[in-house]
Design a protein around this motif. Structure first.
Motif, short mmCIF file in Angstrom:
data_model
loop_
_atom_site.label_atom_id
_atom_site.label_comp_id
_atom_site.label_asym_id
_atom_site.label_seq_id
_atom_site.Cartn_x
_atom_site.Cartn_y
_atom_site.Cartn_z
N LYS A 247 0.83 -1.21 0.00
CA LYS A 247 0.00 0.00 0.00
C LYS A 247 0.86 1.26 0.00
O LYS A 247 0.56 2.23 -0.71
CB LYS A 247 -0.93 0.00 1.21
CG LYS A 247 -1.84 1.23 1.28
CD LYS A 247 -2.70 1.20 2.53
CE LYS A 247 -3.63 2.40 2.57
NZ LYS A 247 -2.90 3.69 2.56
N ALA A 248 1.94 1.25 0.78
CA ALA A 248 2.80 2.43 0.87
C ALA A 248 3.43 2.76 -0.49
O ALA A 248 3.52 3.93 -0.88
CB ALA A 248 3.90 2.20 1.91
N HIS A 249 3.85 1.73 -1.22
CA HIS A 249 4.47 1.97 -2.53
C HIS A 249 3.44 2.34 -3.58
O HIS A 249 3.71 3.17 -4.46
CB HIS A 249 5.27 0.74 -2.96
CG HIS A 249 6.52 0.55 -2.17
ND1 HIS A 249 7.65 1.32 -2.37
CD2 HIS A 249 6.83 -0.31 -1.16
CE1 HIS A 249 8.60 0.93 -1.53
NE2 HIS A 249 8.12 -0.05 -0.78
N LEU A 250 2.25 1.77 -3.49
CA LEU A 250 1.19 2.17 -4.42
C LEU A 250 0.75 3.61 -4.16
O LEU A 250 0.43 4.35 -5.09
CB LEU A 250 -0.01 1.22 -4.28
CG LEU A 250 0.18 -0.19 -4.84
CD1 LEU A 250 -1.05 -1.03 -4.56
CD2 LEU A 250 0.46 -0.16 -6.34
N ASP A 251 0.75 4.00 -2.90
CA ASP A 251 0.40 5.39 -2.57
C ASP A 251 1.35 6.36 -3.26
O ASP A 251 0.94 7.42 -3.75
CB ASP A 251 0.46 5.61 -1.05
CG ASP A 251 -0.72 4.99 -0.33
OD1 ASP A 251 -1.73 4.69 -0.99
OD2 ASP A 251 -0.62 4.78 0.90
N VAL A 252 2.64 6.00 -3.29
CA VAL A 252 3.63 6.86 -3.95
C VAL A 252 3.33 6.97 -5.44
O VAL A 252 3.37 8.05 -6.03
CB VAL A 252 5.05 6.32 -3.72
CG1 VAL A 252 6.06 7.14 -4.54
CG2 VAL A 252 5.41 6.37 -2.25
N LEU A 253 3.02 5.84 -6.08
CA LEU A 253 2.76 5.83 -7.52
C LEU A 253 1.53 6.66 -7.86
O LEU A 253 1.54 7.44 -8.81
CB LEU A 253 2.57 4.39 -8.01
CG LEU A 253 3.80 3.47 -7.92
CD1 LEU A 253 3.45 2.08 -8.43
CD2 LEU A 253 4.97 4.03 -8.72
N PHE A 254 0.47 6.49 -7.08
CA PHE A 254 -0.77 7.20 -7.38
C PHE A 254 -0.71 8.68 -7.00
O PHE A 254 -1.44 9.50 -7.56
CB PHE A 254 -1.95 6.53 -6.67
CG PHE A 254 -2.49 5.33 -7.37
CD1 PHE A 254 -3.41 5.45 -8.41
CD2 PHE A 254 -2.06 4.06 -7.02
CE1 PHE A 254 -3.89 4.33 -9.08
CE2 PHE A 254 -2.54 2.93 -7.67
CZ PHE A 254 -3.46 3.07 -8.71
N ALA A 255 0.16 9.02 -6.07
CA ALA A 255 0.25 10.42 -5.61
C ALA A 255 1.25 11.23 -6.42
O ALA A 255 1.36 12.45 -6.21
CB ALA A 255 0.64 10.46 -4.13
#
Length: 297
Positions: free
Chosen positions: A104-112
C-alpha cells in the motif's frame, strides 16, 4: 528505561568485542517508514547481519546507530548484549515486515505522483525514477508488476505534459495497446535528449521572476491600498482619522482636488452616476461627510 539512558555506553567485557577492525560501513538511517523498510532491511542483512567478521554486539551497535524516530523506539529499551541482538532484530522484523502495508505504501507513492507541468528533463527523470524504484521493490516482495502493464501505461501517460504525451502518441501510432516497457524505453530516450538541451531550456520550476518585478508589484499594491487623505493605510476614508477630523469645507476641497466621487469618495465614479447611497441628512447625491458643502441638486 529512557531513550537517553538506553543510548549510553553499556559496559561490555573485552571478550565480547570482535578481534578485527570494524569495517567502515555507512548505512542509511531508518525512521520507520514502510516504503523504505525493504531497502534498509536488505542492505542491513547483506552488510551487517550476515557479516561473520562481526560479533553480535557489533551488529547490535550498527543496528542501533542506524535507527531513528519510531524505529529506534522499538528497541531503545533493549540493552546491548550478545543475546539481545537477535531479540532486537526479530522485534523490528515483526513490526515492519507487513507486506500488505508495504504494498500500500508503494502504491500510494505511484498514485500520488504529480503530473508534469511542461516538457522538462528534471521532471521526467524524477517521474521515471520514482516509478522504477517503487515497482522494483514491489517485485522484490512478490508482486508481479509485469501483469500491470496496461494500467501502468495509463498512469504514466496521465502524468505526462502535453508535449511529451504528444511525442509518445506520435511515436507508436498504433491501435494496439503497447507495453509499459515500450513506453519507458521511449521516455528514457526522450529524457536523454532533454538532458542534452536542458541548459538552454530550464524547467518551469527553475524559472524565477526577477526580484525587482516582485518588489515593484508589491510596491504598486501597497501604493494602491494607501489612504488618499493621509497617505497611510490600508484603510478607507470612512476609517481615516485625519479625514474625519477635518472641517466639512476641508473635506470637500480634498475630494474635489483629487477628482473623487462626491457620493462614495471613490476615484472611479461620478456622483451623478453613482448608485452607492446618498446623504443621510438630505437624501441628496453627496456623501454624509460632505453635507452642507455641496449644492443639493
Amino acid at each position: 528505561m529512557s531513550l537517553e539512558s538506553s543510548t549510553a555506553p553499556v559496559p561490555i567485557t573485552p571478550s565480547a568485542f570482535s578481534k578485527v577492525k570494524l569495517p567502515e560501513i555507512k548505512l542509511p538511517n531508518f525512521e520507520g517508514k514502510l516504503r523504505v523498510w525493504i531497502t534498509f532491511r536488505d542492505m542491513f542483512i547483506s552488510l551487517i547481519h550476515r557479516n561473520h567478521q562481526l560479533t553480535e554486539v557489533d551488529k547490535f551497535t550498527y543496528l542501533r546507530s542506524s535507527l531513528v524516530g519510531d524505529a529506534l523506539q522499538e528497541i531503545c529499551t533493549i540493552e546491548i548484549s550478545v543475546a539481545n541482538y537477535k531479540i532486537a532484530w526479530d522485534l523490528l522484523q515483526k513490526r515492519f515486515e507487513n507486506k500488505k502495508l508495504i504494498v500500500k505504501a508503494h502504491l500510494d507513492v505511484l498514485f500520488a505522483e504529480e503530473s508534469m507541468k511542461r516538457e522538462c528533463y528534471d521532471d521526467l527523470n524524477h517521474l521515471l525514477s520514482e516509478y522504477d524504484r517503487n515497482l522494483q521493490i514491489l517485485d522484490i516482495i512478490g508482486e508481479n508488476t509485469q501483469n500491470w502493464s496496461t494500467i501502468l501505461v495509463y498512469m504514466m501517460c496521465s502524468r505526462l505534459d502535453f508535449v511529451t504525451l504528444h511525442h509518445w502518441e506520435s511515436h507508436h501510432c498504433s491501435k494496439e495497446v503497447l507495453t509499459y516497457d515500450e513506453l519507458v524505453d521511449l521516455l528514457r530516450n526522450h529524457c536523454a535528449v532533454l538532458q542534452s538541451i536542458a541548459p538552454a531550456k530550464p524547467c518551469q520550476t527553475e524559472l524565477k521572476k526577477p526580484r525587482f518585478t516582485v518588489s515593484h508589484a508589491h510596491a504598486t499594491t501597497e501604493a494602491a491600498n494607501r489612504c488618499l487623505f493621509c497617505g497611510e493605510g490600508p484603510h478607507s476614508a470612512f476609517k481615516c482619522q485625519r479625514f474625519q477630523k477635518m472641517k466639512v469645507t476641508e473635506r470637500y476641497e480634498h475630494v474635489k482636488r483629487r477628482g473623487l466621487c462626491l457620493n462614495c469618495l471613490s476615484p472611479s465614479n461620478m456622483a451623478r452616476f453613482c448608485t452607492k447611497g446618498f446623504c443621510r441628512y438630505c437624501r441628496q447625491k453627496h456623501h454624509t461627510f460632505l453635507h452642507n458643502e455641496v449644492t443639493n441638486s
